[in-house]
Enzyme design. Structure first.
Site, PDB file in Angstrom:
ATOM      1  N   GLY A  15     -21.646  -4.576  51.017  1.00  0.00           N
ATOM      2  CA  GLY A  15     -21.841  -3.401  51.864  1.00  0.00           C
ATOM      3  C   GLY A  15     -22.852  -3.674  52.949  1.00  0.00           C
ATOM      4  N   THR A  16     -22.812  -2.821  53.964  1.00  0.00           N
ATOM      5  CA  THR A  16     -23.746  -2.973  55.073  1.00  0.00           C
ATOM      6  C   THR A  16     -24.746  -1.839  55.041  1.00  0.00           C
ATOM      7  OG1 THR A  16     -22.102  -4.110  56.384  1.00  0.00           O
ATOM      8  CG2 THR A  16     -23.926  -3.136  57.584  1.00  0.00           C
ATOM      9  N   GLY A  17     -26.012  -2.210  55.155  1.00  0.00           N
ATOM     10  CA  GLY A  17     -27.065  -1.211  55.177  1.00  0.00           C
ATOM     11  C   GLY A  17     -27.694  -1.137  56.544  1.00  0.00           C
ATOM     12  N   GLY A  20     -28.996  -4.962  57.459  1.00  0.00           N
ATOM     13  CA  GLY A  20     -28.238  -6.178  57.258  1.00  0.00           C
ATOM     14  C   GLY A  20     -27.069  -5.914  56.339  1.00  0.00           C
ATOM     15  N   CYS A  22     -25.011  -7.074  52.746  1.00  0.00           N
ATOM     16  CA  CYS A  22     -25.117  -7.771  51.466  1.00  0.00           C
ATOM     17  C   CYS A  22     -23.787  -8.389  51.083  1.00  0.00           C
ATOM     18  CB  CYS A  22     -25.564  -6.793  50.379  1.00  0.00           C
ATOM     19  SG  CYS A  22     -27.271  -6.300  50.547  1.00  0.00           S
ATOM     20  N   LYS A  37     -28.673 -11.012  51.239  1.00  0.00           N
ATOM     21  CA  LYS A  37     -28.726 -10.025  52.308  1.00  0.00           C
ATOM     22  C   LYS A  37     -28.970 -10.788  53.593  1.00  0.00           C
ATOM     23  CE  LYS A  37     -30.641  -5.540  52.352  1.00  0.00           C
ATOM     24  NZ  LYS A  37     -31.707  -4.669  51.950  1.00  0.00           N
ATOM     25  N   ASP A 138     -40.293   3.739  48.482  1.00  0.00           N
ATOM     26  CA  ASP A 138     -38.945   4.165  48.828  1.00  0.00           C
ATOM     27  C   ASP A 138     -38.084   4.247  47.574  1.00  0.00           C
ATOM     28  OD1 ASP A 138     -36.925   5.049  50.380  1.00  0.00           O
ATOM     29  OD2 ASP A 138     -36.429   3.102  51.252  1.00  0.00           O
TER      30      ASP A 138
HETATM   31  P1  ADP Z   1     -29.140   0.046  52.487  1.00  0.00           P
HETATM   32  O1  ADP Z   1     -29.933  -0.223  53.733  1.00  0.00           O
HETATM   33  O2  ADP Z   1     -28.145   1.147  52.640  1.00  0.00           O
HETATM   34  O3  ADP Z   1     -29.996   0.132  51.276  1.00  0.00           O
HETATM   35  P2  ADP Z   1     -28.445  -2.589  51.628  1.00  0.00           P
HETATM   36  O4  ADP Z   1     -28.260  -3.627  52.668  1.00  0.00           O
HETATM   37  O5  ADP Z   1     -29.705  -2.603  50.853  1.00  0.00           O
HETATM   38  O6  ADP Z   1     -28.198  -1.206  52.300  1.00  0.00           O
HETATM   39  O7  ADP Z   1     -27.240  -2.655  50.623  1.00  0.00           O
HETATM   40  C1  ADP Z   1     -25.898  -2.662  51.033  1.00  0.00           C
HETATM   41  C2  ADP Z   1     -24.991  -2.515  49.809  1.00  0.00           C
HETATM   42  O8  ADP Z   1     -25.227  -3.590  48.923  1.00  0.00           O
HETATM   43  C3  ADP Z   1     -25.267  -1.250  49.011  1.00  0.00           C
HETATM   44  O9  ADP Z   1     -24.028  -0.746  48.564  1.00  0.00           O
HETATM   45  C4  ADP Z   1     -26.064  -1.724  47.819  1.00  0.00           C
HETATM   46  O10 ADP Z   1     -25.813  -0.933  46.684  1.00  0.00           O
HETATM   47  C5  ADP Z   1     -25.550  -3.130  47.622  1.00  0.00           C
HETATM   48  N1  ADP Z   1     -26.598  -4.015  47.043  1.00  0.00           N
HETATM   49  C6  ADP Z   1     -27.796  -4.318  47.592  1.00  0.00           C
HETATM   50  N2  ADP Z   1     -28.493  -5.152  46.810  1.00  0.00           N
HETATM   51  C7  ADP Z   1     -27.717  -5.384  45.721  1.00  0.00           C
HETATM   52  C8  ADP Z   1     -27.873  -6.188  44.525  1.00  0.00           C
HETATM   53  N3  ADP Z   1     -28.978  -6.904  44.317  1.00  0.00           N
HETATM   54  N4  ADP Z   1     -26.870  -6.185  43.616  1.00  0.00           N
HETATM   55  C9  ADP Z   1     -25.751  -5.458  43.836  1.00  0.00           C
HETATM   56  N5  ADP Z   1     -25.532  -4.696  44.916  1.00  0.00           N
HETATM   57  C10 ADP Z   1     -26.500  -4.656  45.861  1.00  0.00           C
HETATM   58 MG    MG Z   2     -30.760  -0.985  50.101  1.00  0.00          MG
END
Ligand code: ADP
Ligand code: MG
Length: 286
Positions: A15-17, A20, A22, A37, A138
């Site tokens: 997914g994209t947050g 960045g 992931c 990430k 957070d």
């Molecule tokens: P945000 O800025 O919305 O928190 P992230 O970049 O942190 O976005 O995360 C993007 C996606 O990746 C989200 O769906 C999150 O749940 C998933 N994600 C982030 N870190 C992990 C991890 N360590 N294991 C599994 N999923 C993750």
């Molecule tokens: Mg996040």
């Protein structure tokens, strides 16, 4: 030898947050699966970039069963990307879980909620312990992850602060409330003292935890509103609806305790961990 991106195989996008994207990746020589990430540092100042790297180095030191493990970072100069390599949490995040429950009209089991309370408290205790000036700041469902056994893993901290324009050296100052409002989106989990512009402190994490535990029960935050002004009024008032009736009074009381408006009498993480209700519930797990 520093690692290279070629050492990993990208399995797919998660997914994209805000900062960045992931990806699920596999390390070629061990076949171990991680998340990385990818953060574009092209527009970052040299100073901020250094700060980001040092923050990841710091996170690497933080080893706890209820904290997402950070392993490494790879700076890829050609694409101006920093890859932050961390533990893969198979179960995803709690925000997604809450959304699913709402959609399916189901509620989470009370035993899971006590366990989430205990394990998140343990993670915060590790962050709060002396010599570790890491305040999470957070705590929200999107930053709580689950492993394959439904254990809680607190993740995603520190980085958000660095990746925004908050001042670099103000780990604990008045920029926090501004930070919370601009970065976190709607500050549902922001404590009354932070809303009022006071310094962020350890008890502020306890408030946020109370909000998250409430949301796990009710599938909606304790304080919400369409606009920030009335939201902050509600937070300062500290009044909220009872959690759904099938949850125990004990759980309701525990949440009420954490959501004490006056942070001086709000319990600390230690007090929560030693609270008879929490102790009883962890003793009954198999
Ligand atoms: P945000 O800025 O919305 O928190 P992230 O970049 O942190 O976005 O995360 C993007 C996606 O990746 C989200 O769906 C999150 O749940 C998933 N994600 C982030 N870190 C992990 C991890 N360590 N294991 C599994 N999923 C993750
Ligand atoms: Mg996040």
């Amino acid at each position: 030898m520093p690692e290279r991106i070629e050492d990993y195989e990208v399995l797919g996008i998660i997914g994209t947050g805000s900062f960045g994207t992931c990806y699920k990746v596999r390390k070629r020589n061990t076949s171990h699966v991680f998340v990385w990430k990818a953060v574009d540092y092209g527009s970052m100042s040299e100073e901020r970039k250094k700060l980001l790297v040092s923050e990841v180095n710091l996170l690497r030191e933080l080893r706890h069963p209820n904290i997402v493990r950070y392993y490494d970072r790879i700076l890829h100069k050609e694409s101006a990307t920093i890859y932050i390599i961390m533990e893969w949490c198979v179960g995803g995040d709690l925000a997604t879980m809450i959304t699913k429950c709402k959609r399916n009209n189901t509620y989470l089991e009370e035993a899971f909620i006590w366990r989430a309370l205990y394990q998140t408290s343990r993670a915060l205790q590790a962050c709060h312990s002396p010599g570790r000036p890491v305040l999470h700041r957070d705590i929200k469902p999107a930053n709580l992850f689950l492993d394959s056994d439904f254990n809680i893993k607190l993740g995603d901290f520190g980085l958000a602060r660095i990746l925004t324009n908050a001042k670099d050296d103000d780990k604990e100052d008045e920029n926090d409330s501004l930070y919370a409002q601009t970065v976190v989106g709607t500050p549902y989990y922001m404590s009354p003292e932070v809303v009022k512009g006071s310094k962020y402190n350890r008890k502020s994490d306890v408030w946020s935890l109370g909000c998250v535990i409430y949301e796990l029960c009710s599938l909606t935050p304790p304080f919400s509103s369409g606009n920030i002004k009335s939201l902050t009024t509600r937070i300062k008032g500290g009044r909220f609806e009872r959690i759904p009736s099938h949850y125990s009074n004990e759980l309701q009381q525990m949440i009420t305790f954490m959501l004490t408006v006056n942070h001086e009498i709000r319990p600390s993480i230690e007090t929560i961990l030693h609270h008879p209700s929490v102790v009883t519930h962890i003793a009954t797990w198999s």
